[in-house]
Design an enzyme around this catalytic site. Sequence first.
Site, short mmCIF file in Angstrom:
data_model
loop_
_atom_site.label_atom_id
_atom_site.label_comp_id
_atom_site.label_asym_id
_atom_site.label_seq_id
_atom_site.Cartn_x
_atom_site.Cartn_y
_atom_site.Cartn_z
N HIS A 175 -2.12 52.16 -28.93
CA HIS A 175 -3.33 51.29 -28.56
C HIS A 175 -4.09 51.18 -29.60
O HIS A 175 -4.76 50.14 -30.03
CB HIS A 175 -3.72 51.50 -27.37
CG HIS A 175 -4.76 50.77 -26.59
ND1 HIS A 175 -4.64 49.50 -26.26
CD2 HIS A 175 -6.17 50.98 -26.70
CE1 HIS A 175 -5.70 49.06 -25.79
NE2 HIS A 175 -6.56 49.95 -26.14
N GLU A 217 3.47 48.38 -27.82
CA GLU A 217 2.52 48.96 -26.90
C GLU A 217 3.28 48.43 -25.46
O GLU A 217 3.16 49.40 -24.58
CB GLU A 217 1.40 48.38 -27.22
CG GLU A 217 0.22 49.14 -26.27
CD GLU A 217 -1.12 48.30 -26.21
OE1 GLU A 217 -1.98 49.10 -26.21
OE2 GLU A 217 -1.07 47.07 -26.25
N ASN A 244 16.73 73.42 -47.07
CA ASN A 244 17.77 74.33 -47.35
C ASN A 244 18.37 75.08 -45.99
O ASN A 244 19.50 75.35 -45.83
CB ASN A 244 17.11 75.56 -48.20
CG ASN A 244 17.62 75.75 -49.45
OD1 ASN A 244 18.95 75.45 -49.88
ND2 ASN A 244 16.69 75.92 -50.48
#
Lengths: 87, 711
Positions: free
Chosen positions: B46, B68, B444
Amino acid sequence: MKLDNLPQELDVKNVKEFYGALKEALASDDKVVLDFSKIKRLDLSIVQVIMAAGKEASGKSKVLKIKSISENLLKQLSICGIEKRKN
Amino acid sequence: MNEAELLKEVFIKEAKEIIDKVESSMVLMEENGDAGLINEIFRYIHTLKSGSGIAGFTDAYEFTHSLENLLDKIRSGELMTGKKLIDLLLGSLDLVKAILFENAPQESILGTKKSLLAQIEEYMATCRPDSAGTALLEPISDKKDTSDRDIEENIGYNFFKVHAEFREDIFESGIDPLMIMEDLYSLGNVIEQKILREKFPELDNMDPERCYTGWNLILKTKTSIQDIDKVFMFVRDDNVIEIEDVTSRYIVKDAGKNFFEEKRVGEILVSQGILSGKELSNVLAAQDIENKKVGDLVVEKGYATENEVKFALKEQADIKKRIEKSTVRVDTGKLDNLLNLLGEIVIGQSSITRIADELDEEKGFRLKNALYGLDRITREFQEQIMSIRMIPIGPTFEQFRRFVRDAAHSRGKEIVLDIEGGSTELDKTVIERIDDPLKHMIRNAIDHGIEPAEEREAAGKNRIGRITLKAYHQEGNIFIEIIDDGMGINKTRIREIAEQKGLLRPGEEISDSRLYSFLFLPGFSTAEKVGDFSGRGVGMDVVKTNIESFRGSVEIETKAGIGTTFRIKLPLTLAIIEGMLVRVGNNIFIIPLLSIVESLQPREIDIKTVEKKGEVILVRNEYVSLVRLYEIFQMKPVYYNPWESLVVIVESGFSEVGLMIDELLGQQQIVIKSLETYITKSRAISGAAILGDGRVALILDIHGLIEEIGN
């Protein structure tokens, strides 16, 4: 008189044209209908013009209507103190 | 820079922070579906929407408006979260980033936007469509509150009186006051409204490009005054905006003081839609009898889960912090300047101390006393500046949630990220530099550490792998650990490769830590196959060099089948150190105090020469390599024999060496000046400092020095 060639976005960038067109329409006709079917959004500059035009129409016993107005636009107008008249 | 550009710049900074938070919360929401999170995400989107509109990013405004609406459906429970929906939300966030930050080409934005909007529309198919109609319009009379101010429905709400009057020329700055008021109205229910039209001209006299409208209203809302204030964030300075909390006029006051204090947790739960006003009343009534905390009663009565209460408590703590602190954004350049100036003050103090030494005893004593007082103030000043530069590492860690999620999915693995010690604070410059090394180590762990779900299940492990990012303070340093519960690193395999590369002789004994340190050598990889992210053996050495470049170090612990931990040690700050000044010939060096183990004057019999190791010195029954600094830096010393000079034993990681010097000059706080533009890079030097007498002293980088000697 119907104003129906209005662009999708009505805002401060084209408010002068809108203002001019609405003034002219009110000057030349007793009933002016704005077709908002294509309008997605208004900004405050446009709403102010509508408010002033509405007041002018009312003072001169003329009619200003808006056609095909979405819920979203009604909400915007309501925030500015303008509401759909209950018949 | 004109006003509109400044507005955009401020908004972009805010937007970056918001999007980072939202992204992390969306990934968390997929993991635990918490109601508190969805409300948080909704509020952030918002704010992003409002800011986009005001700053003139129309594309972003329109899109976040649709987003929204979708989030509203999720928070009302009409839509359930799942992987597909989270993918859509994250994809939507990527589009917003592309629009705001990346200047992506219009065609690609339009295409992606169209596709995402179509997907949003699919989910929104349960919405009532907007109805169109013909309207005769009339001005409404000012709304007046006719509600009973004492009824139960007001409990859990805040009431704010808002007065908003905008500059007449506001349209010129690209701002639409109506957009701002729409945002305000969306935060609650306007129970009183007066449109200010005193300045409103007749139609013929109006300039349509001027603003003549203002508002006075009372808003009934579940949000806080801070959220109301945020609505007017970009217009506060130049317009008349007044917000007043008038809740006390609308709420029944309970006789007990506890009502307002405890009410906050209950109020937060009500504002999140988890608790109704009636349920809160029941809880508060029970509290009078049972004398338990609101949170406990709410869970006992089954109104909310423990997790929901936990989030409400967290929000309460956050609100409290926001109320207690008012913050201001500071340009880091200004902080750097302040620190530099402080450094000059420290140098000035040193100069004055030298002068004090030259004065007669009484005057010298009085001046030094005064300087000690000044020194205390300078140190406190320095601590204050450093504390401003310190920021929590939590947000840096949080941004990796999305990375872990996406990387794991692309590898067909199930992995979640846990974070511990997010409130640990580091200097801003250190945080900025730790980002890349962390990302590589996490990559990794995903690629080579955590096994696929089926393999994990077969090994009796939870099918979902975990990577933990942990940060903590210890002994003047910051430690960051990347811990995975994967397969660990195969020690035998490392040995094999080390022997193949001639780094080890077959059968040669070596400690585990030294063996694992081979993984940081360029081109050394134990990966069976090269992944998209890692396995080429070009990453870990860069990670190590990167970390060492800002005075950090990294080591590995691993256990086959259990997991691996990368542990990074970092300085608290890159700007200031406590240093020991030492002299070699006519030159002054600074040894970071944290690196010093001890200093001693060796005996001649303690100095030996060992084949392939060079000179060593016996210190407490252990031999430590002796380093003649004058040889390293090619200068003329005072003493050539170690037993005539002094030796400073320094350490870095597991390594210790003895540095041969001519004289110890004393301890001092050092503001580090970078040497990069003035001197060729040497791993043994980390920077320089200006002494009280104006001389320049080089700061030794012990870790780099030991590496250079080793090479």
